[in-house]
Design a protein around this motif. Sequence first.
Motif, PDB file in Angstrom:
ATOM      1  N   TYR A 196      74.695 -40.905  30.799  1.00  0.00           N
ATOM      2  CA  TYR A 196      75.046 -42.027  30.082  1.00  0.00           C
ATOM      3  C   TYR A 196      76.555 -42.660  30.384  1.00  0.00           C
ATOM      4  N   LYS A 214      65.977 -42.312  16.515  1.00  0.00           N
ATOM      5  CA  LYS A 214      65.561 -43.612  17.317  1.00  0.00           C
ATOM      6  C   LYS A 214      64.105 -43.581  17.972  1.00  0.00           C
ATOM      7  N   MET A 222      67.026 -42.567  25.900  1.00  0.00           N
ATOM      8  CA  MET A 222      67.588 -42.070  25.028  1.00  0.00           C
ATOM      9  C   MET A 222      66.958 -42.005  23.716  1.00  0.00           C
ATOM     10  N   ARG A 223      66.161 -43.052  23.616  1.00  0.00           N
ATOM     11  CA  ARG A 223      65.188 -43.055  22.303  1.00  0.00           C
ATOM     12  C   ARG A 223      64.166 -42.102  22.312  1.00  0.00           C
ATOM     13  N   ASN A 277      74.467 -54.961  29.241  1.00  0.00           N
ATOM     14  CA  ASN A 277      74.538 -53.445  29.831  1.00  0.00           C
ATOM     15  C   ASN A 277      75.546 -52.532  29.041  1.00  0.00           C
ATOM     16  N   ARG A 303      68.085 -46.342  28.281  1.00  0.00           N
ATOM     17  CA  ARG A 303      67.849 -46.445  26.936  1.00  0.00           C
ATOM     18  C   ARG A 303      66.645 -46.014  26.444  1.00  0.00           C
ATOM     19  N   LYS A 321      77.005 -52.582  25.398  1.00  0.00           N
ATOM     20  CA  LYS A 321      76.596 -53.160  24.051  1.00  0.00           C
ATOM     21  C   LYS A 321      77.850 -53.777  23.239  1.00  0.00           C
ATOM     22  N   ALA A 364      64.934 -53.040  24.197  1.00  0.00           N
ATOM     23  CA  ALA A 364      66.286 -52.251  24.093  1.00  0.00           C
ATOM     24  C   ALA A 364      67.218 -52.958  25.027  1.00  0.00           C
ATOM     25  N   GLY A 386      69.097 -55.030  23.228  1.00  0.00           N
ATOM     26  CA  GLY A 386      70.313 -54.967  22.330  1.00  0.00           C
ATOM     27  C   GLY A 386      70.434 -55.911  21.127  1.00  0.00           C
ATOM     28  N   GLU A 389      69.486 -49.701  33.258  1.00  0.00           N
ATOM     29  CA  GLU A 389      69.904 -49.557  31.863  1.00  0.00           C
ATOM     30  C   GLU A 389      68.682 -49.448  30.801  1.00  0.00           C
ATOM     31  N   GLN A 390      67.657 -50.063  31.140  1.00  0.00           N
ATOM     32  CA  GLN A 390      66.454 -49.940  30.121  1.00  0.00           C
ATOM     33  C   GLN A 390      65.916 -48.801  30.200  1.00  0.00           C
TER      34      GLN A 390
END
Length: 296
Positions: free
Chosen positions: A33, A201, A194-195, A243, A191, A245, A80, A82, A187-188
Amino acid sequence: MAWLEDELQDMLDEGIEVESAEPMLSMELRKIYRAQHPEMLDRQVYFRNLLRLQAELIKLQDWVVETGAKVLVIMEGRDAAGKGGVIKRITQRLNPRVARVVALPAPSRREQSQWYFQRYVPYLPSGGEIVLFDRSWYNRAGVERVMEFADEDQVETFFKDVPEFERMLVRSNTIVLKYWFSITDEEQQLRFMMRIHDPMKQWKLSPMDLESRVRWEKYTEAKEDMLARTNIPEAPWYVVEGNDKKRERLNCIEHLLSQIPYLDVSTERVSLPDREYNPEYERQVLPDELYVPKVY
C-alpha cells in the motif's frame, strides 16, 4: 490562550483518533500500500486544512439555518472510492439536526411498484437543512443497470426523467451538488484486499461489492453514459479523484464550499447564566448498582 491551545489539541486528537483506523494488515500488504502511495499528503498538513475547512462548514451551516437555504449533495462513485470518508468529515462537527446523511437500503417490493423517485422525495432537504445522499437515484444508472435489476426501458425512462426532476429541485431553490468519486482499477483492488484482511472493515464488503469488481468494465461504461446524459447546466457533475484519500476529502470539501454563496452570520454572544441554589435541597445518594463499572 492556554485554554484555546488545549481545545485545539483536543480537536486534533479527535481527528487523529478518526484517522487512526488503519487496517489491521499484514506487514507485506502495508508495504504494498505504501509503495503504491509514495506521495501521500503529510498528516499535519491534512489535519490543519481539515480543521480549517470544518470551521468553514460550520459557517455554512449557520448561513443555511439563518437563510432557510436547502442544500442537497449527491455522492456517487465506485465501491471503496471514499464516499463514506468524505461524508464523515463533512458532517463530523455539524449539527445532526441540520446536516443529515441519507443511505437508503434496497427498495422494498412496495417501493419497486412506485414512481421511481418517490422513495427519495421524503428525504429531500427542507429549508435550513443540508442533506447528503450516500448513493441516490443514480442507482438506476449504475448498480441496477449493471446488475440487471432494471431493464433497458426503465433505464431509458430514468435518463429522460432525471434531468427534469433535478431542474424542478433547482427551480424550488434547492442547491444541488453532484459528486462522482473516481479511483483506478488497481486502487479499488487494493482497497478490497485491505477490507478482506481487516476484521474491522470486513463488514464493508458485500456480495454486491465483489460482483462489482468482476463487472468493472460494465460499471465504467454505465458511468460514462450516466455522466454524459445527466450532466446538465442546472446540476452539473463534479469528478473527485480519490486515489489519495486525504487529498480527496480536502478537495471535495473545498469545492463544495466554493459552490455555495454563504456569508458569515452574526450571532449573539452567549453568556452562561448563574445557577440557582436551593439551600434546603439535599442530593440523594444513588445505589452503587446504577453506576457503570470503572473498568478504566
